[in-house]
Design an enzyme around this catalytic site. Structure first.
Site, PDB file in Angstrom:
ATOM      1  CG  ASN A  55      -1.700   1.224   1.461  1.00 31.85           C
ATOM      2  OD1 ASN A  55      -1.805   2.048   0.551  1.00 31.85           O
ATOM      3  ND2 ASN A  55      -2.294   1.368   2.636  1.00 31.85           N
ATOM      4  CE  LYS A  63      -0.076   3.180   4.804  1.00 28.20           C
ATOM      5  NZ  LYS A  63       0.085   3.277   6.246  1.00 28.20           N
ATOM      6  CG  HIS A 113      -5.680   1.816   5.521  1.00 28.37           C
ATOM      7  ND1 HIS A 113      -5.244   2.770   6.404  1.00 28.37           N
ATOM      8  CD2 HIS A 113      -4.633   0.960   5.333  1.00 28.37           C
ATOM      9  CE1 HIS A 113      -3.977   2.506   6.741  1.00 28.37           C
ATOM     10  NE2 HIS A 113      -3.589   1.414   6.094  1.00 28.37           N
ATOM     11  CD  GLU A 161      -2.719   5.419   7.000  1.00 27.78           C
ATOM     12  OE1 GLU A 161      -2.707   5.436   5.755  1.00 27.78           O
ATOM     13  OE2 GLU A 161      -1.771   4.955   7.675  1.00 27.78           O
ATOM     14  CD  GLU A 194      -3.144  -2.586   7.510  1.00 23.78           C
ATOM     15  OE1 GLU A 194      -2.084  -2.865   6.975  1.00 23.78           O
ATOM     16  OE2 GLU A 194      -3.762  -1.521   7.300  1.00 23.78           O
ATOM     17  N   GLY A 250       2.972   2.225  10.653  1.00 25.72           N
ATOM     18  CA  GLY A 250       3.950   3.292  10.454  1.00 25.72           C
ATOM     19  C   GLY A 250       4.732   3.663  11.705  1.00 25.72           C
ATOM     20  CB  SER A 268       5.587  -1.904  11.921  1.00 17.43           C
ATOM     21  OG  SER A 268       5.232  -0.551  12.185  1.00 17.43           O
TER      22      SER A 268
HETATM   23  P1  PGA Z   1       3.138   0.219   7.526  1.00 11.04           P
HETATM   24  O1  PGA Z   1       1.638   0.430   6.994  1.00 11.04           O
HETATM   25  O2  PGA Z   1       3.647  -1.065   6.923  1.00 11.04           O
HETATM   26  O3  PGA Z   1       3.901   1.429   7.033  1.00 11.04           O
HETATM   27  O4  PGA Z   1       3.061   0.145   9.013  1.00 11.04           O
HETATM   28  C1  PGA Z   1       0.765  -0.641   6.877  1.00 11.04           C
HETATM   29  C2  PGA Z   1      -0.567  -0.183   6.325  1.00 11.04           C
HETATM   30  O5  PGA Z   1      -1.062   0.867   6.725  1.00 11.04           O
HETATM   31  O6  PGA Z   1      -1.148  -0.875   5.456  1.00 11.04           O
END
Ligand code: PGA
Length: 248
Positions: free
Chosen positions: A9, A11, A93, A95, A163, A169, A208
């Site tokens: 992803n 983003k 997601h 976010e 997640e 992140g 992560s």
């Molecule tokens: P990350 O994000 O691997 O940077 O922690 C995962 C995600 O939001 O899908």
């Protein structure tokens, strides 16, 4: 047998220049039995599809509107993602849930839209740190899973990504036991509701994931792959994650 999936992803990252990463992953895709998916910004889906050529690398979107068309300025229909060459779309997601106030019912409507357009829906769930610390993780995940999956979900067009919001992140990850607990509970719930279809749905861990922790996470039962943010931006890192998945 569930086919393992490594999903990246991007983003709101990446540029036209960064599509060279897609070209590298396209070269990797014939050498692996795992499915590899990259979800770039929607503006870059067509270019990403050009960059992957005739390889098996899959390209997906990061969100879609629930409607097929209409007066929704700035939104994208699942049909338009499919038209651009996407085969998958991430919905729900954290976010999106946080930045745009999307709730489970909206996520379920987006998943249904993805299916309507012939896309695989990658439906995300995850608890916040406060919810985990309050001992509510399993209840939160159960509620999100129940509310975010429409009736009639089929294994071939439904992927679930667990997640934890606090792991995205941040470099933090749950313990292996905590990941196992959630994935096991999700599998039980999916089988209870969807029977064999629930057993066939792929469950990804996300938050992560990096080359250094991928192998131990992929060794867990009911972890069928990963949804990867930061570490998917560099093809070399993502390729190491794919390698770990192959060996699992
Ligand atoms: P990350 O994000 O691997 O940077 O922690 C995962 C995600 O939001 O899908």
């Amino acid at each position: 047998m569930r086919r393992r999936l490594a999903a990246g992803n991007w983003k709101m990252n990446g540029s036209r220049a960064a599509l060279s990463e897609i070209t590298s992953l396209a070269a990797l895709s014939p050498q692996t039995h795992c499915e590899i998916l990259i979800c770039p910004p929607a503006t870059h889906i067509v270019w990403a599809c050009e960059a992957r050529g005739d390889s098996a690398l899959r390209i997906g979107g990061q969100d879609c509107h629930h409607a097929a068309a209409g007066a929704h300025t700035g939104d994208l229909a699942a049909e338009q993602l499919a038209d651009a060459g996407a085969s998958h779309v991430i919905v729900g997601h954290s976010e999106r849930r946080a930045d745009h106030g999307e709730d489970d019912a909206q996520v379920a409507a987006k998943a249904a839209a993805a299916w309507r357009a012939g896309l695989v829906a990658i439906i995300c769930v995850g608890e916040t740190l406060a919810q985990r610390q309050a001992g509510k993780t399993l209840a939160v995940i159960a509620r999100q899973l129940a509310g975010s999956l429409p009736d009639g979900a089929q294994a071939q067009s439904t992927v679930i990504a667990y997640e934890p919001v606090w792991a995205i992140g941040t470099g933090l990850t749950p313990t292996l036991a905590e990941i196992s607990e959630v994935h096991g509970a999700m599998r039980t719930q999916l089988v209870a509701r969807f029977g064999a279809q629930g057993d066939g749905m792929r469950l990804l861990y996300g938050g992560s994931v990096k080359p250094a922790n991928a192998t131990e996470i992929f060794a867990l039962p009911d972890v069928d792959g990963a949804l990867v943010g930061g570490a998917s931006l560099k093809a070399a890192d993502f390729a190491l994650i794919v390698r770990a998945l192959e060996g699992a």
